[in-house]
Motif scaffolding. Structure first.
Motif, PDB file in Angstrom:
ATOM      1  N   ASP A  18       0.731  -0.896   0.143  1.00 26.73           N
ATOM      2  CA  ASP A  18       0.290   0.010   0.286  1.00 26.73           C
ATOM      3  C   ASP A  18       0.938   1.100   0.327  1.00 26.73           C
ATOM      4  OD1 ASP A  18      -2.231  -1.330  -0.272  1.00 26.73           O
ATOM      5  OD2 ASP A  18      -2.473  -0.906   1.531  1.00 26.73           O
ATOM      6  N   THR A  19       2.490   1.215   0.338  1.00 27.54           N
ATOM      7  CA  THR A  19       3.030   2.168   0.636  1.00 27.54           C
ATOM      8  C   THR A  19       3.461   3.067  -1.350  1.00 27.54           C
ATOM      9  OG1 THR A  19       5.230   0.950   1.004  1.00 27.54           O
ATOM     10  CG2 THR A  19       4.457   2.143   2.943  1.00 27.54           C
ATOM     11  N   PHE A  20       3.378   2.139  -2.226  1.00 25.74           N
ATOM     12  CA  PHE A  20       3.622   2.018  -3.217  1.00 25.74           C
ATOM     13  C   PHE A  20       2.724   3.261  -4.079  1.00 25.74           C
ATOM     14  CE2 PHE A  20       5.495  -2.589  -3.049  1.00 25.74           C
ATOM     15  CZ  PHE A  20       7.199  -1.997  -2.641  1.00 25.74           C
ATOM     16  N   ARG A  21       1.656   3.381  -3.390  1.00 29.07           N
ATOM     17  CA  ARG A  21       0.031   3.971  -4.226  1.00 29.07           C
ATOM     18  C   ARG A  21       0.773   5.325  -4.543  1.00 29.07           C
ATOM     19  NH1 ARG A  21      -5.753   4.497  -2.945  1.00 29.07           N
ATOM     20  NH2 ARG A  21      -5.951   5.142  -4.433  1.00 29.07           N
ATOM     21  N   GLY A  22       0.572   5.650  -5.994  1.00 30.72           N
ATOM     22  CA  GLY A  22       0.470   7.020  -5.822  1.00 30.72           C
ATOM     23  C   GLY A  22      -0.248   8.309  -6.093  1.00 30.72           C
ATOM     24  N   TRP A  30      -1.892  10.413  -6.920  1.00 28.97           N
ATOM     25  CA  TRP A  30      -1.881  11.014  -7.893  1.00 28.97           C
ATOM     26  C   TRP A  30      -3.177   9.291  -8.337  1.00 28.97           C
ATOM     27  CZ3 TRP A  30       3.048   9.538  -7.515  1.00 28.97           C
ATOM     28  CH2 TRP A  30       3.209   8.075  -8.295  1.00 28.97           C
ATOM     29  N   GLU A  31      -3.053   8.903  -8.411  1.00 29.07           N
ATOM     30  CA  GLU A  31      -3.757   7.195  -8.660  1.00 29.07           C
ATOM     31  C   GLU A  31      -5.059   6.974  -7.893  1.00 29.07           C
ATOM     32  OE1 GLU A  31      -1.066   3.205  -9.424  1.00 29.07           O
ATOM     33  OE2 GLU A  31      -1.115   4.564  -7.448  1.00 29.07           O
ATOM     34  N   SER A  32      -6.076   6.616  -9.190  1.00 27.00           N
ATOM     35  CA  SER A  32      -7.341   7.103  -8.400  1.00 27.00           C
ATOM     36  C   SER A  32      -7.442   5.665  -8.088  1.00 27.00           C
ATOM     37  CB  SER A  32      -8.650   7.006  -9.861  1.00 27.00           C
ATOM     38  OG  SER A  32      -8.351   5.732 -10.502  1.00 27.00           O
ATOM     39  N   GLU A  33      -8.821   5.287  -7.286  1.00 25.51           N
ATOM     40  CA  GLU A  33      -9.126   4.453  -6.968  1.00 25.51           C
ATOM     41  C   GLU A  33      -9.035   2.751  -8.113  1.00 25.51           C
ATOM     42  OE1 GLU A  33      -9.491   1.371  -3.284  1.00 25.51           O
ATOM     43  OE2 GLU A  33      -8.874   3.544  -3.612  1.00 25.51           O
ATOM     44  N   LYS A  34      -9.402   3.004  -8.814  1.00 22.85           N
ATOM     45  CA  LYS A  34      -9.588   2.161  -9.820  1.00 22.85           C
ATOM     46  C   LYS A  34      -8.293   2.216 -10.463  1.00 22.85           C
ATOM     47  CE  LYS A  34     -11.410   1.605 -14.481  1.00 22.85           C
ATOM     48  NZ  LYS A  34     -12.099   1.964 -15.627  1.00 22.85           N
ATOM     49  N   HIS A  35      -7.449   2.268 -10.540  1.00 20.07           N
ATOM     50  CA  HIS A  35      -6.269   2.207 -11.144  1.00 20.07           C
ATOM     51  C   HIS A  35      -5.462   2.015  -9.568  1.00 20.07           C
ATOM     52  CE1 HIS A  35      -3.008   4.216 -13.265  1.00 20.07           C
ATOM     53  NE2 HIS A  35      -2.524   3.735 -12.780  1.00 20.07           N
ATOM     54  N   TRP A  36      -5.512   2.276  -9.188  1.00 22.07           N
ATOM     55  CA  TRP A  36      -4.678   1.564  -7.108  1.00 22.07           C
ATOM     56  C   TRP A  36      -5.372   0.488  -7.429  1.00 22.07           C
ATOM     57  CZ3 TRP A  36      -0.307   0.898  -5.393  1.00 22.07           C
ATOM     58  CH2 TRP A  36      -0.119   0.005  -4.654  1.00 22.07           C
ATOM     59  N   LEU A  57       7.317  -2.572 -13.347  1.00 22.94           N
ATOM     60  CA  LEU A  57       7.103  -2.995 -13.917  1.00 22.94           C
ATOM     61  C   LEU A  57       5.582  -2.963 -13.837  1.00 22.94           C
ATOM     62  CD1 LEU A  57       8.644  -6.582 -14.191  1.00 22.94           C
ATOM     63  CD2 LEU A  57       8.903  -5.332 -15.666  1.00 22.94           C
ATOM     64  N   SER A  58       4.757  -2.962 -13.226  1.00 27.35           N
ATOM     65  CA  SER A  58       3.362  -2.791 -12.689  1.00 27.35           C
ATOM     66  C   SER A  58       3.305  -0.959 -12.866  1.00 27.35           C
ATOM     67  CB  SER A  58       3.198  -2.497 -10.927  1.00 27.35           C
ATOM     68  OG  SER A  58       3.176  -1.443 -10.563  1.00 27.35           O
ATOM     69  N   MET A  59       3.988  -0.801 -12.738  1.00 27.59           N
ATOM     70  CA  MET A  59       3.823   1.186 -13.030  1.00 27.59           C
ATOM     71  C   MET A  59       3.967   0.833 -14.582  1.00 27.59           C
ATOM     72  SD  MET A  59       5.632   3.914 -11.106  1.00 27.59           S
ATOM     73  CE  MET A  59       5.352   4.119  -9.610  1.00 27.59           C
ATOM     74  N   VAL A  60       4.959   0.115 -15.377  1.00 21.98           N
ATOM     75  CA  VAL A  60       4.900   0.348 -17.101  1.00 21.98           C
ATOM     76  C   VAL A  60       3.377  -0.496 -17.188  1.00 21.98           C
ATOM     77  CG1 VAL A  60       5.567  -1.068 -18.771  1.00 21.98           C
ATOM     78  CG2 VAL A  60       7.450  -0.383 -17.888  1.00 21.98           C
ATOM     79  N   TRP A  61       2.237  -1.657 -16.893  1.00 27.05           N
ATOM     80  CA  TRP A  61       1.435  -1.980 -17.077  1.00 27.05           C
ATOM     81  C   TRP A  61       0.193  -1.396 -16.899  1.00 27.05           C
ATOM     82  CZ3 TRP A  61      -2.846  -3.230 -13.757  1.00 27.05           C
ATOM     83  CH2 TRP A  61      -3.825  -3.515 -14.792  1.00 27.05           C
TER      84      TRP A  61
END
Length: 107
Positions: free
Chosen positions: A21-25, A27-33, A58-62
């Motif tokens: 959960d600390t990796f969440r940006g 700017w990320e919406s709930e759907k995106h995260w 890799l998760s960000m690329v995806w």
């Protein structure tokens, strides 16, 4: 891992889930995260602790490919698509390439 499996995994691995959960940006919406977190949790077993930054990248690329239509080299896209197998994205955006739009207008 099915959606229920991911929730079971989170319940059984609270410390890891809290770390993820600390990796969440911000700017990320709930759907995106939710989708990116699912991607990370499905693949975290393949990455040891000092290499978690690779998994996050890799998760960000995806996510950039799925949600923003970003393109990367074929080998990288194939890798993240394989890693993202089974991640459900509700109502994903549909992207058209410039050439597709231009060809349609000329027809």
């Amino acid at each position: 891992m099915a959606n229920l499996d991911v929730e079971d995994f989170i319940q059984q691995n609270r410390a890891l889930a809290e770390q993820v959960d600390t990796f969440r940006g911000y700017w990320e919406s709930e759907k995106h995260w939710t989708a990116r977190r699912d991607f990370i949790l499905r693949n975290v077993g393949d990455f040891e602790d000092p290499h978690l930054d690779q998994l996050v990248s890799l998760s960000m690329v995806w996510a950039n490919n799925v949600f923003l239509g970003c393109r990367y080299n074929t080998e990288l896209l194939e890798k993240v698509k394989d890693m993202g197998e089974g991640v459900v994205v509700e109502d994903p955006p549909i992207f058209k390439m410039r050439d597709e739009i231009m060809n349609k207008q000329q027809s």
